[in-house]
Design an enzyme around this catalytic site. Structure first.
Site, short mmCIF file in Angstrom:
data_model
loop_
_atom_site.label_atom_id
_atom_site.label_comp_id
_atom_site.label_asym_id
_atom_site.label_seq_id
_atom_site.Cartn_x
_atom_site.Cartn_y
_atom_site.Cartn_z
N ASP A 35 -71.83 56.66 49.08
CA ASP A 35 -73.02 57.34 48.73
C ASP A 35 -73.91 57.32 49.89
O ASP A 35 -74.81 58.36 50.05
CB ASP A 35 -73.68 56.02 47.79
N SER A 118 -65.56 52.98 42.71
CA SER A 118 -65.52 51.74 42.37
C SER A 118 -64.65 50.72 43.38
O SER A 118 -64.71 49.48 43.19
CB SER A 118 -65.08 51.28 40.82
N THR A 119 -64.01 51.51 44.25
CA THR A 119 -62.92 50.68 45.15
C THR A 119 -63.41 50.15 46.18
O THR A 119 -62.75 49.70 46.98
CB THR A 119 -61.79 51.37 45.21
N GLY A 120 -64.94 50.54 46.39
CA GLY A 120 -65.17 49.75 47.78
C GLY A 120 -66.14 48.70 47.35
O GLY A 120 -65.65 47.62 47.02
N1 AR6 Z 1 -65.51 59.86 52.22
C1 AR6 Z 1 -64.59 59.42 51.41
N2 AR6 Z 1 -64.37 58.32 50.75
C2 AR6 Z 1 -65.27 57.29 51.26
C3 AR6 Z 1 -66.19 57.45 52.39
C4 AR6 Z 1 -66.49 58.84 52.68
N3 AR6 Z 1 -67.37 59.16 53.40
N4 AR6 Z 1 -66.87 56.35 52.74
C5 AR6 Z 1 -66.27 55.41 51.82
N5 AR6 Z 1 -65.25 56.03 50.97
P1 AR6 Z 1 -68.01 52.78 47.72
P2 AR6 Z 1 -68.08 51.87 44.95
C6 AR6 Z 1 -64.50 55.40 50.18
O1 AR6 Z 1 -68.44 51.31 48.12
O2 AR6 Z 1 -67.10 50.86 45.25
C7 AR6 Z 1 -72.82 52.27 47.12
O3 AR6 Z 1 -73.85 51.22 47.90
C8 AR6 Z 1 -64.21 53.64 50.04
O4 AR6 Z 1 -63.17 53.33 50.90
O5 AR6 Z 1 -68.70 53.63 48.35
O6 AR6 Z 1 -68.19 52.77 43.71
C9 AR6 Z 1 -73.45 52.63 45.68
O7 AR6 Z 1 -74.85 52.99 46.06
C10 AR6 Z 1 -63.73 53.40 48.65
O8 AR6 Z 1 -62.46 53.63 48.39
O9 AR6 Z 1 -68.38 52.97 46.27
C11 AR6 Z 1 -73.36 51.54 44.83
O10 AR6 Z 1 -74.07 50.42 44.94
C12 AR6 Z 1 -64.50 54.68 47.93
O11 AR6 Z 1 -65.04 55.29 48.86
C13 AR6 Z 1 -71.96 51.14 45.19
O12 AR6 Z 1 -71.92 51.47 46.71
C14 AR6 Z 1 -65.43 53.90 46.94
O13 AR6 Z 1 -66.30 52.77 47.76
C15 AR6 Z 1 -70.69 51.65 44.41
O14 AR6 Z 1 -69.53 51.00 44.95
#
Ligand code: AR6
Length: 177
Positions: A35, A118-120
């Protein structure tokens, strides 16, 4: 028509597709992870547009322009926070993929890239989440004729070697080391 399913390793903000999907939170006002990366790359116009959208409930999706991104659109979806798996998380996660594809098809988007929603920060175990991602996308392309007609390429954008290898395996591709 059969859509192509691709695995691409790297940063989703750099992809040349019609729409990239953002793993957002219900406020749609930005955050960390993918995000934060999307908002940085898209520029302040994205946040301004998101303020007018008024948020998004978990499992649903909203669309905005891509602003400074190569992608013309951003589809914002809100994945479930992992709470052990018995609180509707699998159904909510599947709904994110389905609703994002349906919204894309409504806007005549042909190519779309998903991060591993959701995996982060939200803590969903990667293997379980990626199985849902791949199965749901495959099903939606077949079961929903509007999606099947509009979408011809779906990219699973993987951040890191573990996710890349996992998605390649799920899509039946050979893993090169
Ligand atoms: N490109 C592709 N994938 C990515 C990138 C990128 N630049 N950066 C991270 N990922 P997350 P969530 C992967 O935490 O778990 C935010 O604060 C990362 O490795 O981004 O859905 C929002 O505002 C992981 O596998 O999202 C919400 O509050 C995946 O993207 C919350 O985090 C998702 O990780 C959402 O959490």
């Amino acid at each position: 028509m059969t859509a192509r399913l691709d695995v691409v390793a790297g940063d989703i903000t750099q992809l040349d597709v019609d729409a990239i999907v953002n793993a957002a939170n219900e406020s749609l006002l930005g955050g960390g992870g993918v995000d934060g990366a999307i908002h940085r790359a898209a520029g302040p116009g994205l946040l301004e547009e998101c303020r007018g959208v008024g948020g998004c409930p978990t499992g649903q999706a909203r669309i905005t322009g891509g602003h400074d991104l190569r992608a013309g659109h951003v589809i914002h979806t809100v994945g479930p926070v992992w709470r052990g798996g018995s609180h509707g998380e699998p159904e909510m996660l599947a709904a994110c993929y389905r609703n994002s594809l349906a919204l894309a098809a409504d806007h005549e988007i042909r190519s779309i890239a998903f991060p591993a929603i959701s995996t982060g920060v939200y803590g969903y175990p990667l293997e379980a989440a990626s199985r849902i991602a791949v199965a749901t996308v495959r099903e939606a392309l077949v079961d929903n004729p509007v999606i099947g007609r509009s979408i011809d390429r779906v990219v699973f954008c993987c951040f890191g070697a573990e996710a890349t290898a996992l998605y390649r395996r799920l899509l039946g591709m050979s893993v090169t080391r």
